[in-house]
Design a protein around this motif. Structure first.
Motif, short mmCIF file in Angstrom:
data_model
loop_
_atom_site.label_atom_id
_atom_site.label_comp_id
_atom_site.label_asym_id
_atom_site.label_seq_id
_atom_site.Cartn_x
_atom_site.Cartn_y
_atom_site.Cartn_z
N PRO A 9 0.56 -0.87 -0.02
CA PRO A 9 0.25 0.13 -0.07
C PRO A 9 0.82 1.03 0.01
O PRO A 9 2.19 1.37 0.73
N ARG A 10 0.42 2.49 -0.82
CA ARG A 10 1.11 3.43 -0.23
C ARG A 10 1.31 4.20 1.02
O ARG A 10 2.10 4.96 0.79
N SER A 11 0.71 3.44 2.08
CA SER A 11 0.70 3.99 3.42
C SER A 11 1.51 3.45 4.35
O SER A 11 2.19 3.34 5.05
N THR A 12 2.58 2.45 3.14
CA THR A 12 3.76 1.16 3.64
C THR A 12 5.21 2.64 4.36
O THR A 12 5.11 3.02 3.25
N PRO A 13 5.19 2.02 5.57
CA PRO A 13 6.89 3.05 5.85
C PRO A 13 7.58 2.44 5.02
O PRO A 13 7.83 1.21 4.57
N GLY A 30 17.79 0.93 17.33
CA GLY A 30 17.57 2.37 17.09
C GLY A 30 17.04 2.83 16.58
O GLY A 30 15.61 2.70 16.95
N ALA A 31 16.81 3.76 16.88
CA ALA A 31 16.00 5.37 15.53
C ALA A 31 15.17 4.37 14.36
O ALA A 31 14.16 4.88 14.18
N GLN A 32 15.16 3.29 13.67
CA GLN A 32 14.77 3.39 12.80
C GLN A 32 13.81 2.32 13.54
O GLN A 32 12.82 2.13 13.02
N ALA A 33 14.23 1.43 14.51
CA ALA A 33 13.23 0.52 14.88
C ALA A 33 12.09 1.18 16.49
O ALA A 33 11.29 0.54 16.03
N HIS A 34 12.53 2.37 16.46
CA HIS A 34 11.24 3.29 17.11
C HIS A 34 10.65 3.73 16.31
O HIS A 34 9.32 3.37 16.25
N TYR A 35 10.89 3.94 14.79
CA TYR A 35 10.37 4.79 14.12
C TYR A 35 9.17 3.94 13.56
O TYR A 35 7.26 4.44 13.61
N LEU A 36 9.36 2.69 13.46
CA LEU A 36 8.56 1.13 12.76
C LEU A 36 7.35 0.95 14.13
O LEU A 36 6.57 1.49 14.26
N ALA A 37 8.21 0.28 15.39
CA ALA A 37 6.91 0.11 15.78
C ALA A 37 6.40 0.93 16.98
O ALA A 37 5.40 0.76 17.58
N LEU A 50 12.28 -1.41 1.70
CA LEU A 50 13.95 -0.41 2.57
C LEU A 50 14.01 -0.34 1.18
O LEU A 50 14.17 -0.53 0.48
N PHE A 51 15.45 0.89 0.96
CA PHE A 51 16.08 1.43 0.63
C PHE A 51 17.19 1.43 0.96
O PHE A 51 17.39 1.72 2.12
N ASP A 52 18.87 0.78 0.30
CA ASP A 52 20.36 1.05 0.69
C ASP A 52 21.20 2.20 -0.26
O ASP A 52 22.52 1.68 0.46
N ASP A 53 20.59 2.14 -1.52
CA ASP A 53 21.66 4.01 -1.79
C ASP A 53 22.54 2.61 -3.03
O ASP A 53 23.37 3.66 -3.10
N THR A 54 22.27 1.47 -2.73
CA THR A 54 22.55 0.69 -3.68
C THR A 54 22.85 -0.48 -4.55
O THR A 54 22.59 -0.60 -5.86
N THR A 55 21.46 -1.39 -3.84
CA THR A 55 20.61 -2.16 -4.48
C THR A 55 19.26 -1.71 -4.97
O THR A 55 19.24 -2.45 -5.73
N GLY A 56 19.52 -1.15 -3.92
CA GLY A 56 17.91 0.02 -5.09
C GLY A 56 16.44 -0.66 -3.61
O GLY A 56 16.46 0.23 -2.72
N ILE A 137 18.55 11.73 3.98
CA ILE A 137 18.11 11.19 4.16
C ILE A 137 16.61 10.82 4.75
O ILE A 137 15.51 10.28 3.45
N GLU A 138 16.29 11.72 5.56
CA GLU A 138 14.26 11.68 5.95
C GLU A 138 13.27 12.31 4.68
O GLU A 138 13.03 12.01 4.17
N ALA A 139 14.26 13.18 4.10
CA ALA A 139 13.62 13.24 2.84
C ALA A 139 13.73 12.42 1.41
O ALA A 139 12.81 12.02 0.73
N ALA A 140 14.65 11.58 1.74
CA ALA A 140 14.45 10.51 0.33
C ALA A 140 13.51 9.63 1.05
O ALA A 140 12.79 8.77 0.14
N GLU A 141 13.24 9.38 2.14
CA GLU A 141 12.51 8.08 2.95
C GLU A 141 11.21 8.98 2.43
O GLU A 141 9.91 7.55 1.98
N GLN A 142 11.23 9.79 2.36
CA GLN A 142 9.49 10.62 2.05
C GLN A 142 9.06 10.69 0.37
O GLN A 142 7.94 10.30 0.08
#
Length: 247
Positions: A9-13, A30-37, A50-56, A137-142
């Motif tokens: 879904p478009r709402s997927t984190p 850390g921060a990623q786990a806190h954000y998701l949970a 998920l994205f990693d700046d390497t594989t997509g 990073i935060e902007a890229a996530e969005q």
């Protein structure tokens, strides 16, 4: 039969992971786990991209969500790392808040590299490049980017001009006048950079040094006086429309 809902879904984190991704188990802390949970209240079975700046970009499913860590099963690659237009933004560091906004918009608009440039009138001569990367990073996530902008170390303007790569146009916002930005950028396709001065602008010596550079092209961004961060966003937008991936 009704249309099937989009998956994921478009709402997927969406989360950046600072390691090369592959199918299989993954544990975030850390921060990623806190954000998701905590923020997104993810639970087992929920999708995450998920994205990693390497594989997509990859699809993963939450298998366990705790307060300190989140376990995921990375299932498939959704898309490869994107090709980014070869545009640098060379900008004098601004005060906190304004420079955060500039970094965020540079990422959203598709800039490949951000170069803080120290000038005589620069307010902040030692920008926090780690903070700028975090903002991007935060902007890229969005915004859906799969390729993070690179953030260079701060460089003094004379050194920037001295070491400028041959074959890369340097469009500089010249408050004293220049070519209309769109026409100048359309006429010079290929690798490019945009140079934005500090609050108060370049001094006369700096402006003369930039004008004397063989790759430099003075541009105007219209009849109004723009803040430095506004000029940066405007110039990048014009380039993307004239010579970048907006076309």
């Amino acid at each position: 039969m009704g249309a099937q809902p989009a998956w994921p879904p478009r709402s997927t984190p969406r989360v950046f992971v600072d390691r090369a991704l592959t199918a299989g188990a993954l544990r975030l802390e850390g921060a990623q786990a806190h954000y998701l949970a905590t923020v997104m209240r993810a639970k087992p079975g929920d999708p995450v991209t998920l994205f990693d700046d390497t594989t997509g970009e990859w699809l993963a499913l939450v298998t366990q969500a705790g307060r300190r860590d989140v376990s995921l099963d990375v299932t498939e690659r959704l898309r490869a790392r994107e090709a980014v237009p070869d545009l640098w933004l060379c900008a004098a560091p601004l005060k906190k808040g304004r420079v955060d906004w500039l970094a965020e918009k540079a990422c959203e608009l598709g800039v490949d590299r951000l170069v803080p440039v120290v000038t005589h009138r620069t307010v902040v001569d030692r920008p926090n490049t780690d903070r700028l990367r975090t903002q991007m990073i935060e902007a890229a996530e969005q915004c859906g980017r799969t390729a993070l902008p690179r953030v260079a170390d701060a460089v003094k303007l004379p050194h920037l001009l001295r070491d400028w790569p041959e074959g890369r146009a340097l469009f500089f916002a010249d408050e004293t006048g220049g070519e209309p930005a769109a026409a100048a950028m359309r006429a010079r396709p290929g690798p490019a950079a945009i140079l934005i001065g500090p609050e108060g602008g370049f001094d006369e010596g700096e402006r003369a040094a930039i004008r004397a550079h063989p790759q430099a092209v003075g541009i105007t961004l219209g009849p109004r006086i723009l803040r430095a961060e506004t000029a940066a966003a405007a110039a990048v937008s014009v380039w993307m429309a004239a010579a970048g991936d907006w076309g």
